[in-house]
Design a protein around this motif. Structure first.
Motif, short mmCIF file in Angstrom:
data_model
loop_
_atom_site.label_atom_id
_atom_site.label_comp_id
_atom_site.label_asym_id
_atom_site.label_seq_id
_atom_site.Cartn_x
_atom_site.Cartn_y
_atom_site.Cartn_z
N LEU A 112 7.96 11.32 20.18
CA LEU A 112 6.92 11.40 19.16
C LEU A 112 7.28 10.54 17.96
N TRP A 113 6.39 9.63 17.60
CA TRP A 113 6.50 8.85 16.37
C TRP A 113 5.40 9.31 15.42
N VAL A 114 5.74 9.43 14.16
CA VAL A 114 4.79 9.83 13.13
C VAL A 114 4.65 8.70 12.12
N ALA A 115 3.42 8.33 11.80
CA ALA A 115 3.17 7.19 10.91
C ALA A 115 2.31 7.60 9.73
N ASP A 116 2.50 6.90 8.63
CA ASP A 116 1.70 7.16 7.43
C ASP A 116 1.73 5.93 6.53
N ILE A 117 0.73 5.84 5.64
CA ILE A 117 0.62 4.76 4.66
C ILE A 117 0.66 5.37 3.27
N THR A 118 1.47 4.80 2.38
CA THR A 118 1.49 5.23 0.99
C THR A 118 1.49 4.00 0.10
N TYR A 119 1.51 4.20 -1.19
CA TYR A 119 1.50 3.07 -2.13
C TYR A 119 2.59 3.25 -3.17
N VAL A 120 3.09 2.11 -3.66
CA VAL A 120 4.13 2.10 -4.68
C VAL A 120 3.61 1.29 -5.87
N PRO A 121 3.48 1.89 -7.06
CA PRO A 121 3.02 1.13 -8.22
C PRO A 121 4.09 0.17 -8.72
N THR A 122 3.73 -1.08 -8.96
CA THR A 122 4.62 -2.09 -9.51
C THR A 122 3.93 -2.78 -10.68
N LYS A 123 4.67 -3.61 -11.39
CA LYS A 123 4.08 -4.33 -12.52
C LYS A 123 3.01 -5.32 -12.06
N ALA A 124 3.13 -5.80 -10.82
CA ALA A 124 2.17 -6.75 -10.29
C ALA A 124 0.99 -6.07 -9.61
N GLY A 125 0.99 -4.75 -9.55
CA GLY A 125 -0.07 -4.02 -8.87
C GLY A 125 0.51 -3.07 -7.85
N PHE A 126 -0.35 -2.50 -7.03
CA PHE A 126 0.10 -1.55 -6.02
C PHE A 126 0.59 -2.27 -4.77
N LEU A 127 1.70 -1.77 -4.23
CA LEU A 127 2.27 -2.28 -2.99
C LEU A 127 2.14 -1.18 -1.95
N TYR A 128 1.52 -1.54 -0.83
CA TYR A 128 1.28 -0.55 0.22
C TYR A 128 2.42 -0.57 1.23
N LEU A 129 2.89 0.61 1.59
CA LEU A 129 4.03 0.76 2.49
C LEU A 129 3.62 1.63 3.67
N THR A 130 3.89 1.12 4.87
CA THR A 130 3.63 1.86 6.11
C THR A 130 4.95 2.13 6.80
N VAL A 131 5.12 3.36 7.28
CA VAL A 131 6.37 3.76 7.91
C VAL A 131 6.08 4.48 9.22
N VAL A 132 6.88 4.19 10.23
CA VAL A 132 6.84 4.92 11.50
C VAL A 132 8.19 5.62 11.66
N VAL A 133 8.16 6.93 11.84
CA VAL A 133 9.38 7.75 11.91
C VAL A 133 9.47 8.42 13.28
N ASP A 134 10.67 8.39 13.86
CA ASP A 134 10.92 9.13 15.09
C ASP A 134 11.10 10.60 14.73
N ALA A 135 10.24 11.47 15.26
CA ALA A 135 10.26 12.88 14.89
C ALA A 135 11.55 13.57 15.29
N PHE A 136 12.25 13.07 16.32
CA PHE A 136 13.48 13.71 16.79
C PHE A 136 14.65 13.45 15.84
N SER A 137 14.87 12.19 15.50
CA SER A 137 16.03 11.82 14.68
C SER A 137 15.69 11.67 13.20
N ARG A 138 14.40 11.68 12.85
CA ARG A 138 13.93 11.45 11.48
C ARG A 138 14.28 10.04 10.98
N ARG A 139 14.55 9.14 11.89
CA ARG A 139 14.90 7.77 11.51
C ARG A 139 13.64 6.92 11.41
#
Length: 218
Positions: A112-139
């Protein structure tokens, strides 16, 4: 009180009768100027803009001191900056099942892989970050960053994950974001032997949030 604190009574009365220090008098004057600037901004200015206004007026003062005086005066700025929306509902005519049903436990990696999109505010604007995590190892097995939300921001972490791991019927679970319900994403999952799964809005965010911290070591 003097006996308990171990100080001389003469020292206490000397402190009581001592006039305010130069810095204390300056703080009183600065607080007055800060109140005026804050009032003129209709209560919207916070530390950065109050400090800039003082600097423009020729008042040399550090930003930390301005922040302290604002806090002591009980003044706060109001941010009118709108937060971006990361979950844009996809095509509801496409039927993507929920293969997880809020059960994020698994006995082996790459089940099982779990994915999500979030944003990080920076001085140049918002930076969008997408991550896929292995549910077993949390890596973190895949990630991507972009200045705008596009289909590629969901595809890139999936491609990174499939290159690093060996998916075989792996479930890729996400929320109802359009990046994960797009036809291109579904085609890529089919090609890599990954089964897409979609839950409710923000469901996968709970499992992914702490894994963002692992990116600092990448």
């Amino acid at each position: 009180m003097c006996r308990v604190l171990g100080v001389l009574r003469s020292g206490y009365y000397a402190w009581r009768s001592r006039p305010p220090s130069k810095r204390a008098r300056e703080d009183v004057m600065l607080t007055g100027r800060i109140r005026e600037i804050h009032a003129e901004s209709r209560g919207t200015y916070g530390r950065p803009r109050v400090h800039a206004a003082l600097h423009t007026a020729g008042v040399r003062v550090g930003p930390k001191r301005v922040a302290r005086l604002l806090k002591e005066a009980g003044l706060r700025g109001v941010s009118r900056r709108k937060r971006p929306t990361t979950t844009l509902r996809g095509d509801r005519t496409r039927s993507i099942p929920d293969l997880v049903d809020r059960n994020f436990t698994t006995d082996s990696p790459d089940d099982l892989w779990v994915a999500d999109i979030t944003y990080v505010p920076t001085k140049a604007g918002f930076l969008y970050l997408t991550v896929v995590v292995d549910a077993f190892s949390r890596r973190v097995v895949g990630w991507a960053m972009a200045s705008r939300i596009r289909t590629e921001i969901g595809l890139s972490p999936l491609e990174m994950a499939t290159k690093q791991r060996s998916p075989n019927g792996t479930v890729h679970h996400s929320d109802q974001d359009s990046q994960y319900t797009a036809i291109a994403f579904g085609s890529r999952c089919k090609k890599e032997g990954v089964r897409p799964s979609v839950g409710s809005r923000g469901e996968s965010r709970v499992r992914v949030r702490m894994s963002y911290l692992q990116l600092s070591s990448l």
